[in-house]
Design a protein around this motif. Structure first.
Motif, PDB file in Angstrom:
ATOM      1  N   ALA A   1       0.837  -1.206   0.000  1.00  0.00           N
ATOM      2  CA  ALA A   1       0.000   0.000   0.000  1.00  0.00           C
ATOM      3  C   ALA A   1       0.870   1.253   0.000  1.00  0.00           C
ATOM      4  CB  ALA A   1      -0.931  -0.008   1.208  1.00  0.00           C
TER       5      ALA A   1
ATOM      6  N   LYS B   1      -0.724   4.713  -1.446  1.00  0.00           N
ATOM      7  CA  LYS B   1      -1.988   4.824  -0.709  1.00  0.00           C
ATOM      8  C   LYS B   1      -1.731   5.467   0.654  1.00  0.00           C
ATOM      9  CE  LYS B   1      -4.105   0.902  -3.081  1.00  0.00           C
ATOM     10  NZ  LYS B   1      -4.725  -0.447  -2.960  1.00  0.00           N
TER      11      LYS B   1
ATOM     12  N   THR C   1      -8.490   8.954   3.487  1.00  0.00           N
ATOM     13  CA  THR C   1      -9.526   8.064   2.972  1.00  0.00           C
ATOM     14  C   THR C   1     -10.873   8.591   3.455  1.00  0.00           C
ATOM     15  OG1 THR C   1      -9.787   6.543   4.854  1.00  0.00           O
ATOM     16  CG2 THR C   1      -7.897   6.173   3.384  1.00  0.00           C
TER      17      THR C   1
ATOM     18  N   THR D   1     -12.122   2.892   3.891  1.00  0.00           N
ATOM     19  CA  THR D   1     -12.110   2.694   2.447  1.00  0.00           C
ATOM     20  C   THR D   1     -13.259   1.787   2.024  1.00  0.00           C
ATOM     21  OG1 THR D   1     -10.653   0.762   2.586  1.00  0.00           O
ATOM     22  CG2 THR D   1      -9.584   2.919   2.388  1.00  0.00           C
TER      23      THR D   1
ATOM     24  N   SER E   1      -4.481   5.056   6.494  1.00  0.00           N
ATOM     25  CA  SER E   1      -4.717   4.393   5.206  1.00  0.00           C
ATOM     26  C   SER E   1      -3.909   3.105   5.093  1.00  0.00           C
ATOM     27  CB  SER E   1      -4.356   5.337   4.060  1.00  0.00           C
ATOM     28  OG  SER E   1      -2.983   5.726   4.130  1.00  0.00           O
TER      29      SER E   1
ATOM     30  N   ALA F   1      -5.293  -0.933   4.762  1.00  0.00           N
ATOM     31  CA  ALA F   1      -4.883  -1.919   3.766  1.00  0.00           C
ATOM     32  C   ALA F   1      -4.462  -3.225   4.438  1.00  0.00           C
ATOM     33  CB  ALA F   1      -3.738  -1.359   2.922  1.00  0.00           C
TER      34      ALA F   1
END
Length: 415
Positions: A80, A85, A89, A94, A298, A302
């Protein structure tokens, strides 16, 4: 113990300070005086100080697995980052992680949710904080069975609520009955909290027991239910986890499920919890989160997605180790005169009754003093039961190696 019991707190009032003859208003909000310092943090601080001074401490107070986060989860986080990423978010998580949460509830709990009925937070703790802030008005009562996780009462207080503790006893394996719940409900009751399997007791409610509690809650339409399922996968033997919605589906429109990846995937530091519940409450919780922390990390999201959707063999590996340690520590504790420890249904905690040891230990009058005595004399860190609303007990965590457990039990026997 019986009857209706509100939790008692030691309060310190900061309203006025006198400095050199001048009346000064404290900068602290009144709500600060409603909460008490964490006993668990105090024990940890004492243990760290003794260790810093050269002492040999065996930590049975830690509430986190000693396993590393599985490699495929760490790899997802690294990927990620490499994929960039690293931006904000959506506040509630997400889309892909929320879908993984929805699939988890469908696959493992036979419960169906839509995207607007789930959210992701910075750990399970923030989920419960958001719930309290979203639904409690000043004076609303929060029904909390004891023993309880230490933060429930204080987060209720910070939201203006009034914790009402429902006592249990060892004879009923630290579980309340439907009758216990019924007699603590008043017109002010707004929230009921259930944690199964339980921190600190390691005890889980059976399907039949949840059904009986559900019958009581069905009659009281104004009570919102929070079911804290953070330890749902850490169950022993042939026992199967059951959510109260599996026994009483009619409660779905006023029940919030709290869960996360911290315990079962050994991801405590990643800080990802998630919730499912009525869209209106989830929306309110999301609005509150938007004004506090905004979205969770974020990268952690992930990793959590990989945890929920990837290889689950790591779960069985950890649970098998916890079950082996459980068998050892329960047997070792019950061989000590003055200790009575129930077998657990899950988690990685046990909650022995140590009143017999307290009664015969010179200079010790309660479980808090015994925990200090144990720390100083034997170098064993445990958390006194008073912190969980059940004096006369101590919580030991066996989320540590068998070697540490064997050393700790040896020291305890000597003491």
């Amino acid at each position: 113990m019986s009857g209706r019991c509100k939790v008692a707190y030691h309060t310190t009032h900061f309203d006025n300070l006198i400095l050199k003859g001048t009346l000064v208003t404290s900068p602290l909000a009144n709500r600060v005086s409603r909460i008490q310092p964490s006993v668990t943090l105090a024990i940890t601080a004492r243990a760290n100080q003794i260790r810093a001074d050269g002492g040999d401490i065996l930590n049975l107070a830690a509430g986190e697995p000693d396993f590393d986060t599985p490699e495929h989860i760490k790899a997802a986080a690294i990927q990620a980052m490499q994929d960039g990423k690293t931006k904000y978010t959506p506040v509630p998580g997400t889309i892909s992680l929320k879908n993984a949460v929805i699939d988890k509830f469908d696959r493992e709990n036979n419960l169906s949710y839509e995207a607007n009925e789930v959210m992701v937070s910075n750990g399970g703790k923030q989920i419960f904080y958001n719930v309290c802030q979203a639904i409690l008005n000043d004076g609303d009562e929060v029904l909390i069975p004891a023993p309880y996780w230490v933060s429930y009462p204080d987060m209720a207080l910070l939201a203006g609520g009034e914790p009402v503790i429902i006592p249990s006893d060892d004879a009923n394996r630290c579980k309340i009955t439907a009758s216990d719940l019924e007699k603590h409900i008043t017109p002010k009751s707004k929230l009921f909290v259930i944690n199964s399997p339980s921190n600190p007791s390691g005890i889980a409610y059976t399907k039949e027991e949840l059904a009986e509690l559900g019958k009581v809650l069905e009659k009281h339409k104004n009570i919102v239910v929070v079911t804290d399922d953070i330890y749902e996968h850490i169950m022993f033997g042939e026992q199967k986890f059951t959510n109260i919605l599996n026994t009483t589906p009619s409660l779905k429109d006023r029940t919030i499920i709290l869960n996360g990846v911290s315990k079962v995937y050994s991801m405590t530091g990643w800080r990802i919890g998630f919730a499912a519940g009525p869209a209106s409450i989830i929306k309110a919780m999301t609005n509150i989160q938007s004004q506090s922390t905004s979205n969770p990390s974020s990268i952690s999201q992930a990793a959590a997605e990989a945890a929920l959707t990837g290889d689950q063999s790591c779960v069985a590996t950890m649970c098998n180790a916890f079950e082996e340690r459980h068998a050892y520590i329960i047997k070792a504790l019950n061989e000590i005169n003055g200790i009575d420890c129930m077998h657990c249904d899950g988690t990685f905690y046990c909650f022995p009754n140590i009143q017999g040891l307290i009664d015969r230990t010179e200079g010790v009058t309660d479980d808090i003093e015994f925990a200090e005595h144990l720390l100083v004399k034997s170098g064993i860190a445990g958390v006194p039961g008073t912190a969980f609303g059940s004096p006369g007990h101590i919580r030991f965590s066996y989320a540590t190696s068998m070697e540490v457990l064997e050393q700790a039990m040896g020291r305890l026997k000597e003491l």
